[in-house]
Design a protein around this motif. Structure first.
Motif, PDB file in Angstrom:
ATOM      1  N   PRO A 260      17.493   6.360  -7.412  1.00 29.06           N
ATOM      2  CA  PRO A 260      16.002   6.055  -7.410  1.00 29.06           C
ATOM      3  C   PRO A 260      15.307   7.035  -6.363  1.00 29.06           C
ATOM      4  CG  PRO A 260      17.386   4.033  -6.810  1.00 29.06           C
ATOM      5  CD  PRO A 260      18.161   5.165  -6.913  1.00 29.06           C
ATOM      6  N   LEU A 261      15.897   7.558  -5.550  1.00 34.44           N
ATOM      7  CA  LEU A 261      15.069   8.637  -4.592  1.00 34.44           C
ATOM      8  C   LEU A 261      14.761   9.706  -5.430  1.00 34.44           C
ATOM      9  CD1 LEU A 261      14.524   9.526  -1.689  1.00 34.44           C
ATOM     10  CD2 LEU A 261      16.763  10.410  -1.620  1.00 34.44           C
ATOM     11  N   VAL A 262      15.842  10.270  -6.199  1.00 30.04           N
ATOM     12  CA  VAL A 262      15.399  11.491  -6.970  1.00 30.04           C
ATOM     13  C   VAL A 262      14.474  11.137  -8.091  1.00 30.04           C
ATOM     14  CG1 VAL A 262      16.522  13.025  -8.561  1.00 30.04           C
ATOM     15  CG2 VAL A 262      17.684  12.611  -6.670  1.00 30.04           C
ATOM     16  N   MET A 263      14.530  10.327  -8.568  1.00 30.34           N
ATOM     17  CA  MET A 263      13.309   9.729  -9.667  1.00 30.34           C
ATOM     18  C   MET A 263      12.258   9.601  -8.945  1.00 30.34           C
ATOM     19  SD  MET A 263      13.042   9.006 -13.250  1.00 30.34           S
ATOM     20  CE  MET A 263      14.392   8.146 -13.916  1.00 30.34           C
ATOM     21  N   GLY A 264      12.299   8.841  -7.939  1.00 29.07           N
ATOM     22  CA  GLY A 264      10.711   8.614  -7.212  1.00 29.07           C
ATOM     23  C   GLY A 264      10.164   9.804  -6.702  1.00 29.07           C
ATOM     24  N   LEU A 265      10.992  10.703  -6.108  1.00 28.75           N
ATOM     25  CA  LEU A 265      10.331  12.125  -5.604  1.00 28.75           C
ATOM     26  C   LEU A 265       9.761  13.154  -6.913  1.00 28.75           C
ATOM     27  CD1 LEU A 265      13.007  13.028  -2.855  1.00 28.75           C
ATOM     28  CD2 LEU A 265      10.535  12.240  -2.457  1.00 28.75           C
TER      29      LEU A 265
ATOM     30  N   GLY B 143       0.976  -1.276  -0.067  1.00 24.13           N
ATOM     31  CA  GLY B 143      -0.039  -0.104   0.185  1.00 24.13           C
ATOM     32  C   GLY B 143       0.969   1.387   0.076  1.00 24.13           C
ATOM     33  N   VAL B 144       1.741   1.226  -0.944  1.00 23.31           N
ATOM     34  CA  VAL B 144       2.745   2.528  -0.895  1.00 23.31           C
ATOM     35  C   VAL B 144       2.716   3.064  -2.406  1.00 23.31           C
ATOM     36  CG1 VAL B 144       4.210   1.405   0.727  1.00 23.31           C
ATOM     37  CG2 VAL B 144       4.651   0.864  -1.566  1.00 23.31           C
ATOM     38  N   THR B 145       3.411   4.130  -2.448  1.00 23.24           N
ATOM     39  CA  THR B 145       3.316   5.041  -3.768  1.00 23.24           C
ATOM     40  C   THR B 145       4.524   4.436  -4.364  1.00 23.24           C
ATOM     41  OG1 THR B 145       4.759   6.909  -2.963  1.00 23.24           O
ATOM     42  CG2 THR B 145       2.079   6.959  -2.879  1.00 23.24           C
ATOM     43  N   SER B 146       4.641   5.051  -5.643  1.00 21.01           N
ATOM     44  CA  SER B 146       5.860   4.451  -6.408  1.00 21.01           C
ATOM     45  C   SER B 146       7.232   5.286  -5.754  1.00 21.01           C
ATOM     46  CB  SER B 146       5.677   5.288  -8.056  1.00 21.01           C
ATOM     47  OG  SER B 146       4.562   4.714  -8.612  1.00 21.01           O
ATOM     48  N   GLY B 147       6.936   6.528  -5.361  1.00 20.00           N
ATOM     49  CA  GLY B 147       8.167   6.924  -4.591  1.00 20.00           C
ATOM     50  C   GLY B 147       8.579   6.376  -3.425  1.00 20.00           C
ATOM     51  N   GLN B 148       7.440   6.019  -2.701  1.00 20.83           N
ATOM     52  CA  GLN B 148       7.955   5.147  -1.557  1.00 20.83           C
ATOM     53  C   GLN B 148       8.779   4.000  -1.887  1.00 20.83           C
ATOM     54  OE1 GLN B 148       4.140   5.127   0.105  1.00 20.83           O
ATOM     55  NE2 GLN B 148       4.733   6.681   1.633  1.00 20.83           N
ATOM     56  N   LEU B 149       7.908   3.343  -3.062  1.00 20.81           N
ATOM     57  CA  LEU B 149       8.989   2.035  -3.389  1.00 20.81           C
ATOM     58  C   LEU B 149      10.387   2.489  -3.642  1.00 20.81           C
ATOM     59  CD1 LEU B 149       8.506  -0.878  -3.753  1.00 20.81           C
ATOM     60  CD2 LEU B 149       8.241  -0.292  -6.372  1.00 20.81           C
ATOM     61  N   GLY B 150      10.701   3.613  -4.357  1.00 20.04           N
ATOM     62  CA  GLY B 150      11.982   3.871  -4.709  1.00 20.04           C
ATOM     63  C   GLY B 150      12.914   4.135  -3.545  1.00 20.04           C
ATOM     64  N   THR B 151      12.513   4.544  -2.322  1.00 19.64           N
ATOM     65  CA  THR B 151      13.195   4.725  -1.139  1.00 19.64           C
ATOM     66  C   THR B 151      13.611   3.407  -0.555  1.00 19.64           C
ATOM     67  OG1 THR B 151      11.047   4.448   0.325  1.00 19.64           O
ATOM     68  CG2 THR B 151      11.826   6.517  -0.412  1.00 19.64           C
ATOM     69  N   VAL B 152      13.042   2.161  -1.202  1.00 18.57           N
ATOM     70  CA  VAL B 152      13.526   0.792  -0.509  1.00 18.57           C
ATOM     71  C   VAL B 152      15.053   0.591  -1.127  1.00 18.57           C
ATOM     72  CG1 VAL B 152      13.156  -1.812  -0.477  1.00 18.57           C
ATOM     73  CG2 VAL B 152      11.332  -0.147  -0.359  1.00 18.57           C
TER      74      VAL B 152
ATOM     75  N   PHE C  28       7.626  10.894 -15.502  1.00 16.10           N
ATOM     76  CA  PHE C  28       9.029  10.625 -15.335  1.00 16.10           C
ATOM     77  C   PHE C  28       9.988  11.587 -15.949  1.00 16.10           C
ATOM     78  CE2 PHE C  28       7.184   6.378 -14.311  1.00 16.10           C
ATOM     79  CZ  PHE C  28       7.983   6.194 -13.056  1.00 16.10           C
ATOM     80  N   ARG C  29       9.301  12.439 -16.687  1.00 16.15           N
ATOM     81  CA  ARG C  29      10.293  13.460 -17.689  1.00 16.15           C
ATOM     82  C   ARG C  29      11.233  14.202 -16.813  1.00 16.15           C
ATOM     83  NH1 ARG C  29       4.773  15.341 -20.920  1.00 16.15           N
ATOM     84  NH2 ARG C  29       4.267  13.288 -21.820  1.00 16.15           N
ATOM     85  N   LEU C  30      10.793  14.715 -15.825  1.00 16.10           N
ATOM     86  CA  LEU C  30      11.727  15.666 -15.005  1.00 16.10           C
ATOM     87  C   LEU C  30      12.878  14.643 -14.395  1.00 16.10           C
ATOM     88  CD1 LEU C  30      12.677  18.471 -14.485  1.00 16.10           C
ATOM     89  CD2 LEU C  30      11.212  18.358 -12.299  1.00 16.10           C
ATOM     90  N   GLY C  31      12.535  13.505 -14.060  1.00 19.65           N
ATOM     91  CA  GLY C  31      13.426  12.579 -13.405  1.00 19.65           C
ATOM     92  C   GLY C  31      14.644  12.177 -14.498  1.00 19.65           C
TER      93      GLY C  31
END
Length: 425
Positions: free
Chosen positions: A378-383, A54-63, A391-394
């Motif tokens: 992954p942190l920068v891309m997810g945020l 139950g997490v967001t895409s950005g939270q998954l990136g923090t893993v 994902f364009r700015l990422g």
């Protein structure tokens, strides 16, 4: 590629390493690939893991950020340990730690529990480069070392291929827990094989002897670690590893989700694109290693890698902006051909720049830079994905990292040219 020759029955001359066989090369390849199985498993199973926790895409990136932050924080210490511990102990850390991370991750029902697995995965990956570099430097004849580096570094891409083909289908059919436990079982089998094949390198007693020798030269403190500063080249390589690693891991982590959310493809198709990138990366790393063996300068190769990686970012952005899913495959191919080969060139350059007794420490510093980049990517891309909805700015941030890597390569080239001029002048 022609496999390395098996050891001859004739004993090696005194003072020369015995010619290693294919079994050792496969162990080194597996040692590089087993740790990232957790990373790729989480990434390739992204939609399943997101629904489970139950997490967001950005939270998954923090893993993945936790994985690589753990690796970055332990790299220097584990690099020093690689100069002291026996190869079997180090192989147990790599393979046993990976099996433990996948097992903990399999039963994780909260983001915090998955973070705990990520910490374990980071530690196992932090020591993989120092361990494998030390074994190659010690056990492999000099004329074959760069070729072996190219092959063993491709283990990461073999892992990406296996994960890309296995995890999406297994997670969708059986669930994340079963998929991760199956990968843990594979790591345990490889652990037994690695311990059996690992060469009997000196353990702590050998390290103490080396420390006494260095102490006699006035270069060791009470802890037995050398005071001699590492050459500036090591720090340049670490900076390049950070900047290329940032873009590499941001792309590796979010490529399947980019395929689903931005291009309307299935998770299996996204995993297949990532797997294709891994297949190309295997041959790419071997090819970049052969370029080094042929006498090309590391800075020349790294400059080409940075420029090519920038082109790959352009292809991903074009795929999104023009909504042309076919360009996903072209971008994945360019990604595999270019930035996935950076670590081969960097590790081969380190092996030439640093004496054997400091190689573990130097590799640890380089790994710290690389894993710091892996953590930030992954942190920068997810945020940026959560903030903008795409994902364009990422990808623009990834491109900026590659551009800075090119600047660092040019600065390293100027430094080495000046050093060479000073030594001959």
């Amino acid at each position: 590629m022609t496999p390395p020759a098996s050891p001859s029955v004739r004993p090696a001359p005194a003072g020369e390493p015995r010619a290693p066989g294919t079994a050792l090369l496969l162990v080194l390849l597996a040692a590089m690939g087993v740790g990232p199985l957790f990373n790729y498993g989480v990434s390739m199973s992204s939609t399943v893991v997101i629904d489970r926790l139950g997490v967001t895409s950005g939270q998954l990136g923090t893993v993945l950020t936790v994985v690589f932050a753990s690796a970055a924080m332990t790299s220097v210490g584990l690099g020093r340990a690689a100069d002291r511990l026996s190869s079997r102990v180090q192989m147990s850390i790599i393979f046993g730690g990976s099996a433990a991370a996948l097992t903990v991750g399999a039963v994780a029902s909260t983001l915090g529990a998955l973070y705990a697995a990520a910490v374990l995965a980071g530690v196992t990956q932090a020591i993989s480069n120092p361990t494998t570099n030390r074994i190659i430097r010690t056990a492999v004849p000099a004329d074959r070392r760069i070729g072996w580096i190219g092959v063993k570094q491709s283990g990461v891409q073999v892992s990406q291929l296996v994960a890309g083909l296995f995890f999406p289908a297994a997670a969708l059919a059986l669930g994340w827990t079963a998929a991760s436990l199956a990968a843990a079982g594979l790591a345990a089998v490889l652990w037994a094989a690695a311990v059996a094949a690992a060469p009997p390198l000196p353990g702590s007693s050998g390290a103490r002897a080396a420390a006494r020798d260095a102490a006699a030269r006035g270069g060791v403190d009470r802890a037995g670690s050398t005071r001699a500063p590492l050459p500036p080249t090591v720090w340049f390589f670490a900076a390049i590893a950070f900047l290329t690693g940032l873009g590499m891991q941001a792309t590796n982590t979010y490529l399947p989700l980019f395929a689903v959310e931005s291009l309307g493809l299935s998770l299996v198709a996204g995993g297949a694109a990532a797997a294709a990138s891994g297949v190309i990366g295997v041959f790419s790393r071997i090819w970049w290693g052969r370029r080094m063996s042929a006498g090309h300068r590391p800075t020349t190769l790294l400059a080409g890698i940075a420029v090519g990686a920038l082109a790959g970012v352009g292809v991903f952005l074009a795929a999104d902006l023009a909504h042309v899913p076919a360009l996903l495959w072209a971008g994945a191919a360019v990604h595999g051909l270019t930035v996935l080969g950076a670590n081969v060139v960097i590790n081969a350059g380190l092996m030439d720049a640093v004496p054997a007794e400091h190689l573990g420490r130097a590799t640890g510093v380089n790994a710290m830079g690389m894993y710091a980049g892996f953590a930030c990517g992954p942190l920068v891309m997810g945020l940026l994905r959560d903030a903008t909805g795409d994902f364009r700015l990422g990808f623009a941030a990834v491109g900026a990292g590659y551009a800075l890597a090119l600047v660092a390569v040019l600065l390293l080239r100027r430094h080495t040219d000046r050093a060479a001029a000073g030594s001959t002048g």
